[in-house]
Motif scaffolding. Sequence first.
Motif, PDB file in Angstrom:
ATOM      1  N   PHE A 102       0.830  -1.210   0.000  1.00 25.85           N
ATOM      2  CA  PHE A 102       0.000   0.000   0.000  1.00 25.85           C
ATOM      3  C   PHE A 102       0.864   1.260   0.000  1.00 25.85           C
ATOM      4  O   PHE A 102       0.415   2.330  -0.369  1.00 25.85           O
ATOM      5  N   ASN A 103       2.085   1.119   0.504  1.00 19.55           N
ATOM      6  CA  ASN A 103       2.931   2.294   0.705  1.00 19.55           C
ATOM      7  C   ASN A 103       4.024   2.445  -0.345  1.00 19.55           C
ATOM      8  O   ASN A 103       4.946   3.229  -0.180  1.00 19.55           O
ATOM      9  N   ILE A 104       3.916   1.653  -1.398  1.00 21.20           N
ATOM     10  CA  ILE A 104       4.833   1.784  -2.521  1.00 21.20           C
ATOM     11  C   ILE A 104       3.972   2.027  -3.759  1.00 21.20           C
ATOM     12  O   ILE A 104       3.155   1.181  -4.132  1.00 21.20           O
ATOM     13  N   ILE A 127       5.883   6.133   0.074  1.00 23.85           N
ATOM     14  CA  ILE A 127       5.049   7.073   0.840  1.00 23.85           C
ATOM     15  C   ILE A 127       4.872   6.542   2.269  1.00 23.85           C
ATOM     16  O   ILE A 127       5.300   5.429   2.569  1.00 23.85           O
ATOM     17  N   ASP A 128       4.248   7.353   3.106  1.00 19.65           N
ATOM     18  CA  ASP A 128       3.805   6.954   4.453  1.00 19.65           C
ATOM     19  C   ASP A 128       4.967   6.749   5.434  1.00 19.65           C
ATOM     20  O   ASP A 128       5.439   5.622   5.623  1.00 19.65           O
ATOM     21  N   PHE A 129       5.365   7.835   6.104  1.00 22.96           N
ATOM     22  CA  PHE A 129       6.572   7.762   6.931  1.00 22.96           C
ATOM     23  C   PHE A 129       6.425   7.967   8.449  1.00 22.96           C
ATOM     24  O   PHE A 129       7.450   8.027   9.132  1.00 22.96           O
ATOM     25  N   THR A 167     -10.044   0.749   2.532  1.00 20.69           N
ATOM     26  CA  THR A 167      -8.750   1.101   3.091  1.00 20.69           C
ATOM     27  C   THR A 167      -7.757   1.347   1.981  1.00 20.69           C
ATOM     28  O   THR A 167      -7.589   0.522   1.101  1.00 20.69           O
ATOM     29  N   HIS A 168      -7.112   2.464   2.046  1.00 21.05           N
ATOM     30  CA  HIS A 168      -6.061   2.806   1.095  1.00 21.05           C
ATOM     31  C   HIS A 168      -6.522   2.644  -0.345  1.00 21.05           C
ATOM     32  O   HIS A 168      -5.829   2.098  -1.172  1.00 21.05           O
ATOM     33  N   CYS A 169      -7.698   3.062  -0.610  1.00 20.21           N
ATOM     34  CA  CYS A 169      -8.215   2.875  -1.963  1.00 20.21           C
ATOM     35  C   CYS A 169      -7.624   3.928  -2.887  1.00 20.21           C
ATOM     36  O   CYS A 169      -7.515   5.076  -2.535  1.00 20.21           O
TER      37      CYS A 169
HETATM   38 MG    MG Z   1      -0.174   3.723   4.130  1.00 23.73          MG
END
Ligand code: MG
Length: 400
Positions: A233-235, A260-262, A385-387
């Motif tokens: 989800f974070n790439i 993303i998302d740090f 979630t994370h759509c």
């Molecule tokens: Mg995330």
Amino acid sequence: MFLDTKAMRHLTAEDWKVLAAVEQGSKNHELVPTPLIEKLSRLRGGASGVHRSISVLAKNGLIGKIKEAKYDGYRLTYGGLDYLALHTHSQKRDIYSVGSRIGVGKESDIMIVADETGTQRVLKIHRLGRISFRTVKSNRDYLRKNKTGSWQYLSRLAATKEFAFMSALEDAGFPVPHPIGHSRHTIVMTLIDAPPLRQISEVPDPAALYSELIELLLRLARHGLIHGDYNEFNILIKEDKVPSSDPDGEPTTTLTPILIDFPQMVSMNHPNAEMYFDRDVACIKTFFLRRFHFTPTKPGPFFKDARKTVGKDGAPRMDAALEASGFTKKMARDLEAAIQEQKDLVASKGDGETASDYDEDDAEEEDEESHGSGDDKEEPAVLITHCYTAPDPQFTEKII
Ligand code: MG
Ligand code: ADP
């Protein structure tokens, strides 16, 4: 909790001053006494002007009372904090208009916004504690008394840390969105027009992409960092078609990962660094096996080897940069504990959760007397979630 910017345009300069006064008073008061709001607002018109503004702000759900409070006072709501942050972004010209929500994380809302020229950007609103404050009753009582556990404090910490790391990562040449602005619990960054790895069903060369992702993880380690939530989800995966040099040849596709998302990043010196590092590696391996049926031939990478590379190849340590920016060890501990608590809670609840579990105002506000609607009744019943949905080009609504 839904960001509705409609009322923004109607707020007067006085209303903004009063809202800022409630925020200022919240630093030392859970419920800011009305006389203190009057004092901090410093309005020329005196108390009556302040009372008029208080009533406007309360009607719009930006400040609220608490039932059975021992004295007359107000507290800032999620909506109030959102408005203050948006106001700052708009004054700095980072945001001109606000559009639709593209992502609903457990800990954040991701909105499409635009600047004056119509260039789309992303606004990430941190909502740490959104689930836990609503569902963990025992904690709630504790958090109520303990200022350092409040959602506002934690969400601000998350945004501060994320902005600091996004900036440091960009400076070090990592592929991340460009951080544009930071205010309170929010950050503005460039919109990456690319879906998360999660939504990629096929890639031409899984081995190449896998190696690239592992190399990114090792590069972070050289800078003293572990992502801590290195998952599909974070790439984001940017796809570019490069024309072939042969006029009859097929174009080749290049895939560029963007991180993303740090807020949960940790130092390679963290006591649990090995666990975080191994978990990040395992996440990528598991995903590649499940999605692309790919198994790397080489074992590892291993923490003990990565540990030896910290600071090598002239990589400046970035884990120390955060502390230098005023983010104290205590802040880091508070944030880490909150993120962990949130993760445990999500794990214990499973995936079949619905938005109604936490889409409205947080539990603190539950007890407030209701003034106006404030929250969004049209939320979808099922949490996405994370759509990722491609942003709608003609969406945004001017905020002031
Ligand atoms: Mg995330
Ligand atoms: P959370 O902390 O809630 O997981 P993220 O920062 O991971 O928040 O964002 C959630 C989702 O929003 C991502 O999975 C991605 O689909 C989308 N997103 C976040 N930032 C951007 C961005 N700069 N550009 C495009 N999409 C983004």
